[in-house]
Scaffold this active site. Structure first.
Site, short mmCIF file in Angstrom:
data_model
loop_
_atom_site.label_atom_id
_atom_site.label_comp_id
_atom_site.label_asym_id
_atom_site.label_seq_id
_atom_site.Cartn_x
_atom_site.Cartn_y
_atom_site.Cartn_z
N LYS B 76 124.63 91.99 20.05
CA LYS B 76 125.73 91.80 18.90
C LYS B 76 124.83 91.81 17.64
CE LYS B 76 129.09 88.44 17.37
NZ LYS B 76 129.97 87.36 17.70
N SER B 152 135.00 87.31 17.39
CA SER B 152 134.35 88.32 16.64
C SER B 152 133.20 89.16 17.40
CB SER B 152 133.25 87.47 15.70
OG SER B 152 132.38 86.59 16.37
N SER B 176 134.81 83.45 20.48
CA SER B 176 134.36 84.97 19.80
C SER B 176 133.75 85.67 21.10
CB SER B 176 133.10 84.92 18.87
OG SER B 176 133.94 84.56 17.66
#
Lengths: 96, 488
Positions: B76, B152, B176
């Site tokens: 990420k 997210s 997330s």
């Protein structure tokens, strides 16, 4: 509490070092008002005598000796900087 | 069949028997990326040249004993990678091409010989539940590209679901990792707060943030967690606990497991098809010898309000570091330093990030601190107490990960509160600091994945994994693969 005003929003934007246009201030006034109104449901709960959470685990302060060591070089620390001079970060003038 | 339909353990055996090479794995990754990225947009930065060089190096070594030897993975983009662009999907960091160090989790993955394929898309600074707040191109759901992948960590979930990498790392502040895992039909774990070092994770809300793995199977997930978990002296909030072998916990045996099902997790607001899938899953657990009872988490309905006050307050402080002095994009239009801060931040941050900074600054400001921030910290304690009480009598808490399957692109963007409400089932877990996993447990009539959430006691990831694995082995939802494209 009462509705949030546009002046409050502009004051908060200044504290947060954000520049907001008049339109944005209008939008944030409406949105923050409804978010805060929503958040006021917390007032339904009696929290008398409840200790605020400081940490979810029972962690204590973590101490270490304050000993200097090489972490990075000046050159490396400056390499992502938008502007630098003579080994220092350079910023626009602070005094008007 | 793709090489990535195999587990990490199976791939380890194939590498060992010289049936395949690490270069084959990396080829598979980039081949798939080139096939699907135009539609999925899971990646922000690819590191192809280095990945291919690394693959050749690994293929040339004799010692293949590492735990993740040659496994292609994605990271990420809020986890820093030395010399590899790290943007947090923000225009503010679009030129942050040369971070000085690797996050501890990245160092640990490299030590076990992964191949880093690239950096994964996300909501800007991890603020969002749909990936629509990426300031680059938002990621789409591989099961139906008209739908969001969640957020997210939407890029992290989509890349695994689409078969672009074998696993990825995400971060979870209010859901997330678990919410995009549910939306994309993969396995995603948010570990206990403090289990995984956050050194090198760009901080959003420091009392809630945790890094965790996204994978196609529970076994792979446990294997990656074994690598990234553990105390780190560079992160004072990381806990000094012994890390058990999570893969050894995967016995398939849940006889006598005591499951709590909060009535609030199957209440109004939870879509009937999601509720149906959860009740079916509970039948599977019954057939495996586990028992379940309905319980109550009475304060969970206050979790969303509590979370948005606390996380935004912490974010307003954490994001103060983005001032245009040391890194990031500095506005060209400023006349003095304060003006430079304001213009750089206003030009560099997207609308949702500004909204949260504004909310947090307000909640912490003089005259409002007690009414909002401190009140929320007290309610947080009550939410945590709810879990503590349930865990006196039960081993795990089970419910849906999300109230609905993946929603449509654009559907919830108009009203922040509608978007925030989507996180109601994941947020309490972060507030209590306990671990939670999402695993696939079925599909909606439209063919969108549904996620089952299993929540455990602090540092009891072993039981969470054991329960998840037993269900997975008794069902076949996790073996289904998306056909990339928009069906409706």
């Amino acid at each position: 509490m009462a509705e949030i005003t546009k002046e409050q929003v502009k004051h908060v934007a200044n504290l947060a070092r954000l520049e907001v246009s008049d339109e944005e201030a209008e939008m944030f006034t409406n949105q923050l008002s409804s978010i805060i109104k929503f958040a006021e449901q917390l007032n339904e709960i009696d929290t008398e005598g409840i200790e605020p959470t400081t940490h979810v685990l029972d962690l204590k302060n973590v101490m270490r000796k304050d000993e200097p060591r090489q972490w990075t070089t000046r050159e490396e620390a400056l390499k992502n900087a938008p502007d630098h001079k003579d080994g220092q970060f350079r910023v626009p003038s602070i005094l008007e | 069949m793709s090489l990535f339909d195999h587990s990490i353990k199976e791939i380890e055996a194939k590498l060992h028997n010289k049936e395949i090479t690490v270069s084959d794995l990396v080829d598979e990754s980039y081949k798939r990326i080139h096939e699907v990225e135009d539609e999925v947009h899971a990646f922000l930065t690819l590191d192809e040249e280095n990945a291919r060089r690394k693959a050749k190096e690994l293929d040339a070594t004799e010692d293949t004993e590492a735990k993740l030897f040659g496994i292609p993975a994605g990271i990420k983009d809020n986890i820093v990678t030395k010399g590899l662009r790290t943007t947090c999907a923000s225009q503010f960091l679009r030129n942050f091409d040369d971070p000085l160090y690797d996050a501890t989790v990245v160092e640990k993955l490299y030590a076990e010989k992964i191949v880093n394929i690239g950096k994964l898309n996300m909501d800007e600074f991890a603020m969002g539940s749909s990936n629509e707040n990426s300031s680059f191109t938002p990621t789409r759901n591989p099961w139906n590209t008209n739908h969001v992948p969640g957020g997210s960590s939407g890029g992290s979930a989509a890349a695994v679901a689409a078969g672009e990498v074998l696993f990825s790392l995400g971060s979870d502040t209010g859901g997330s990792i678990r919410q995009p895992a549910a939306f994309c039909g993969v396995v995603g774990l948010k570990p206990t707060y403090g289990l995984v070092s956050r050194f090198g994770l760009v901080a959003f809300a420091s009392s809630l943030d945790q890094i965790g793995p996204l994978t196609r199977s529970v076994e792979d997930n446990a294997r990656v967690l074994e690598v990234i978990a553990g105390h780190d002296k560079m992160d004072s909030t990381s806990a000094n606990v012994e890390i058990p072998s999570y893969t050894e916990a995967l016995t398939g045996d849940v006889k006598g497991l005591k499951i709590a099902v909060p009535k609030e997790y199957l209440a109004e607001g939870v879509n009937p098809e999601v509720k149906e899938a959860i009740l079916e899953a509970l039948k599977v657990y019954e057939s495996l010898g586990a028992t379940w009872e309905e319980v109550s988490l009475p304060h969970s309905k206050y979790a969303v309000a509590t979370y948005y006050l606390l996380s935004s307050s912490e974010a307003s402080a954490n994001l103060a570091r983005f001032d245009g002095v040391r890194y990031g994009v500095r506005s060209e239009n400023a006349e003095n330093m304060i003006d430079m801060f304001k213009k750089s931040r206003s030009e560099g941050f997207g609308e949702e990030v500004k909204r949260r900074i504004m909310l947090g600054t307000f909640a912490l400001s003089s005259g409002y601190y007690d009414a909002y921030y401190k009140k929320a910290q007290k309610v947080r304690k009550l939410i945590k107490n709810d879990f503590d009480k349930i865990f006196e009598d039960y081993d795990v808490v089970i419910g849906p990960t999300t109230p609905t399957p993946a929603f449509k692109v654009g559907e919830k963007m108009a009203d922040p509160l509608t978007m925030y409400a989507n996180d109601i089932l994941t947020i309490p877990v972060n507030l209590a600091g306990v671990p939670g996993i999402s695993i696939p447990c079925g599909f909606s009539p439209e063919g969108l994945p549904i996620g089952l959430q299993i929540i455990g006691k602090h540092f009891d990831e072993s039981t969470v994994y054991r329960a998840a694995h037993a269900y997975e082995q008794a069902t076949d939802h996790h073996t289904k693969r998306p056909q990339i494209g928009g069906a409706n």
